[in-house]
Design an enzyme around this catalytic site. Sequence first.
Site, PDB file in Angstrom:
ATOM      1  N   CYS A 174     -12.967  -5.118 -36.223  1.00 34.84           N
ATOM      2  CA  CYS A 174     -12.375  -5.262 -37.550  1.00 34.84           C
ATOM      3  C   CYS A 174     -12.763  -6.620 -38.132  1.00 34.84           C
ATOM      4  O   CYS A 174     -12.636  -7.640 -37.448  1.00 34.84           O
ATOM      5  CB  CYS A 174     -10.851  -5.147 -37.473  1.00 34.84           C
ATOM      6  SG  CYS A 174     -10.026  -5.413 -39.061  1.00 34.84           S
TER       7      CYS A 174
ATOM      8  N   CYS B 292      -5.468 -10.938 -39.744  1.00 39.99           N
ATOM      9  CA  CYS B 292      -4.439  -9.919 -39.904  1.00 39.99           C
ATOM     10  C   CYS B 292      -3.561  -9.885 -38.653  1.00 39.99           C
ATOM     11  O   CYS B 292      -4.053  -9.987 -37.525  1.00 39.99           O
ATOM     12  CB  CYS B 292      -5.104  -8.567 -40.130  1.00 39.99           C
ATOM     13  SG  CYS B 292      -3.977  -7.149 -40.030  1.00 39.99           S
TER      14      CYS B 292
ATOM     15  N   CYS C  53      -3.303  -6.304 -35.226  1.00 36.21           N
ATOM     16  CA  CYS C  53      -3.862  -6.148 -33.877  1.00 36.21           C
ATOM     17  C   CYS C  53      -3.936  -7.506 -33.189  1.00 36.21           C
ATOM     18  O   CYS C  53      -4.254  -8.504 -33.825  1.00 36.21           O
ATOM     19  CB  CYS C  53      -5.263  -5.532 -33.939  1.00 36.21           C
ATOM     20  SG  CYS C  53      -5.302  -3.822 -34.513  1.00 36.21           S
TER      21      CYS C  53
ATOM     22  N   CYS D 195      -9.092  -0.160 -42.784  1.00 30.09           N
ATOM     23  CA  CYS D 195      -8.436  -0.459 -41.511  1.00 30.09           C
ATOM     24  C   CYS D 195      -8.931   0.524 -40.463  1.00 30.09           C
ATOM     25  O   CYS D 195      -8.719   1.737 -40.606  1.00 30.09           O
ATOM     26  CB  CYS D 195      -6.925  -0.387 -41.640  1.00 30.09           C
ATOM     27  SG  CYS D 195      -6.062  -0.707 -40.076  1.00 30.09           S
TER      28      CYS D 195
ATOM     29  N   GLN E  69       7.031   8.547 -34.444  1.00 29.67           N
ATOM     30  CA  GLN E  69       6.055   7.737 -33.715  1.00 29.67           C
ATOM     31  C   GLN E  69       4.708   7.742 -34.413  1.00 29.67           C
ATOM     32  O   GLN E  69       4.252   8.770 -34.914  1.00 29.67           O
ATOM     33  CB  GLN E  69       5.909   8.251 -32.276  1.00 29.67           C
ATOM     34  CG  GLN E  69       7.004   7.807 -31.332  1.00 29.67           C
ATOM     35  CD  GLN E  69       8.259   8.653 -31.419  1.00 29.67           C
ATOM     36  OE1 GLN E  69       8.376   9.541 -32.253  1.00 29.67           O
ATOM     37  NE2 GLN E  69       9.223   8.382 -30.564  1.00 29.67           N
TER      38      GLN E  69
ATOM     39  N   TYR F 181      19.841   8.393 -29.221  1.00 30.31           N
ATOM     40  CA  TYR F 181      18.920   7.820 -30.208  1.00 30.31           C
ATOM     41  C   TYR F 181      17.864   8.869 -30.578  1.00 30.31           C
ATOM     42  O   TYR F 181      16.671   8.602 -30.553  1.00 30.31           O
ATOM     43  CB  TYR F 181      18.229   6.556 -29.681  1.00 30.31           C
ATOM     44  CG  TYR F 181      19.139   5.604 -28.937  1.00 30.31           C
ATOM     45  CD1 TYR F 181      19.903   4.658 -29.624  1.00 30.31           C
ATOM     46  CD2 TYR F 181      19.231   5.639 -27.546  1.00 30.31           C
ATOM     47  CE1 TYR F 181      20.742   3.786 -28.942  1.00 30.31           C
ATOM     48  CE2 TYR F 181      20.066   4.772 -26.853  1.00 30.31           C
ATOM     49  CZ  TYR F 181      20.816   3.852 -27.551  1.00 30.31           C
ATOM     50  OH  TYR F 181      21.643   2.991 -26.869  1.00 30.31           O
TER      51      TYR F 181
ATOM     52  N   GLU G  15      22.511  10.342 -33.088  1.00 26.89           N
ATOM     53  CA  GLU G  15      21.703   9.435 -33.910  1.00 26.89           C
ATOM     54  C   GLU G  15      22.590   8.845 -35.002  1.00 26.89           C
ATOM     55  O   GLU G  15      23.414   9.549 -35.599  1.00 26.89           O
ATOM     56  CB  GLU G  15      20.530  10.185 -34.532  1.00 26.89           C
ATOM     57  CG  GLU G  15      19.778   9.465 -35.630  1.00 26.89           C
ATOM     58  CD  GLU G  15      19.169   8.148 -35.177  1.00 26.89           C
ATOM     59  OE1 GLU G  15      19.268   7.165 -35.928  1.00 26.89           O
ATOM     60  OE2 GLU G  15      18.604   8.108 -34.066  1.00 26.89           O
TER      61      GLU G  15
ATOM     62  N   ASP H  95      15.646   7.096 -25.997  1.00 22.78           N
ATOM     63  CA  ASP H  95      14.496   6.513 -26.692  1.00 22.78           C
ATOM     64  C   ASP H  95      15.039   5.526 -27.717  1.00 22.78           C
ATOM     65  O   ASP H  95      14.999   5.763 -28.927  1.00 22.78           O
ATOM     66  CB  ASP H  95      13.675   7.622 -27.366  1.00 22.78           C
ATOM     67  CG  ASP H  95      12.410   7.092 -28.039  1.00 22.78           C
ATOM     68  OD1 ASP H  95      12.057   5.915 -27.808  1.00 22.78           O
ATOM     69  OD2 ASP H  95      11.785   7.847 -28.805  1.00 22.78           O
TER      70      ASP H  95
ATOM     71  N   CYS I  76       9.926   0.983 -25.823  1.00 21.74           N
ATOM     72  CA  CYS I  76       8.800   0.300 -26.464  1.00 21.74           C
ATOM     73  C   CYS I  76       8.821  -1.199 -26.198  1.00 21.74           C
ATOM     74  O   CYS I  76       8.029  -1.937 -26.779  1.00 21.74           O
ATOM     75  CB  CYS I  76       8.781   0.573 -27.970  1.00 21.74           C
ATOM     76  SG  CYS I  76      10.267   0.006 -28.834  1.00 21.74           S
TER      77      CYS I  76
END
Length: 470
Positions: free
Chosen positions: A82, A88, A91, A169, A287, A314, A335, A386, A413
């Site tokens: 990139c 940026c 990443c 991108c 996701q 969740y 939720e 999750d 995550c």
Amino acid sequence: MTNSAPPASTLFRAGAEFELGFHDLLANGQAVGRSSGMVIFCFGPLPGETARVRITAVKPKYAVVEMLQLVVRAVDRAEPFCPVFGQCGGCQLQHLTYAAQLHWKRTLVRNALQRIGDLGDVLVREPIGMSAPRHYRNKMSLVVKHEGAQTRFGFYRQRSHDVVPIQGCPVVLPALDRIIASLDRARQDERFRPILSRARHVVARSSHAGDQAVVTVTTSVAEKAVADSGQALMGALPGVTGITNSYDISGANVILGRRHLAVGGRAYIEEEIQGVRYRVSPASFFQVNTAIVSRIMRFMQPGLRRPHQIVDLYCGTGTFALFFAKMGSQVYGIEESAAAIREAGENAQLNGLGDRVRFHRGSVEHAVSTPVGRSALQDAHIAFLDPPRKGSDPRTLDALANAGVPHVWYLSCDPATLARDLKFLAAKGYRLGVVQPFDMFPHTGHVETLVTLYRERPGDETLEIGPSSN
């Protein structure tokens, strides 16, 4: 590893230059070195590399430097693909080969479970990644930068609210990449100047197949200009099937507002994963890597060969709850978001699964302490979690353990909050089963991890998940 640094008394001042070796890499992309007892952070180098650097900031316990020249190159260094990598903030790892990224993420998870979770010598499997780790993100949030009469689109700079203008991108789906180019043309069209001059962000979401995309223009208040020109803007963006206006912003750092208005076409896309159809609105949590979500589902399939009672904590818009129901299980989802629960119910009807799922709106920590929540946990064979990046909480985990749920599947995550919560569950008598990282976010410092836990009790069924489904 040697450092050609001057004495400490002259080294740690802004502007000082020296050579430094680096031994570690943080999730934000900063390499870590050490000189004269001081920890030093720098974007650009990799572990095993030496660079000539200049100090830009000195704090009591650390210093920040910028790389001037790479002196010793690591064998795992890759050429970023990139043009704005390093500027940026999207990443952090494009300068690291993909195989080395996966190895680094495995180490990240293992270190968290050992150091934060006190879980000993945990077996962490090799991460499941992508065969072609580009063009995977199904959602992007462009910052709109206003410079006088000119409007530009970009992403935020690393650790800053400055905007880096972009022309494309390489990690978003091709349909979204084309939208960037189309927006760049549209900003020069007088018809759309009233819309874009008031925009804060432009958020776009695409189906994996690329045949549907919804673009959302975020403004402080509902804008008549967006409503009046929405249909025309949709026509100027090939492949876009809907335009919405998001407004009523709750804070300076919030991208989407609390209210949404469809101003052209459909206000949702449709996605299909493992035979389940999902209608996804601009504000939905869904996701960003559809291919890896599919891999996670396939990984869990062996443990779902017979129907179970499952509580999905969740549950969001029902991404995994509906998959479990499709596999034959009865699912109770909890939720907090009213919009997410509404979409979950609509998606259940869309798939003809209304008789297998029940959804409850409320905070998870409160819902699990209600009579209905306690009953659902007591009847459950599997609790699936999750949670957001902050992880779960002691009240929820305690309710889960007190109910005696025999199997816990935890999708995280964030390795640090995952390790914290696993430590809590281990103290309640749960044992670790599978620890499987997934590369949901290639070229970034983020990693998704699925962990199974179980209680060894007479008569409990053993659930096997894993490689046989890959």
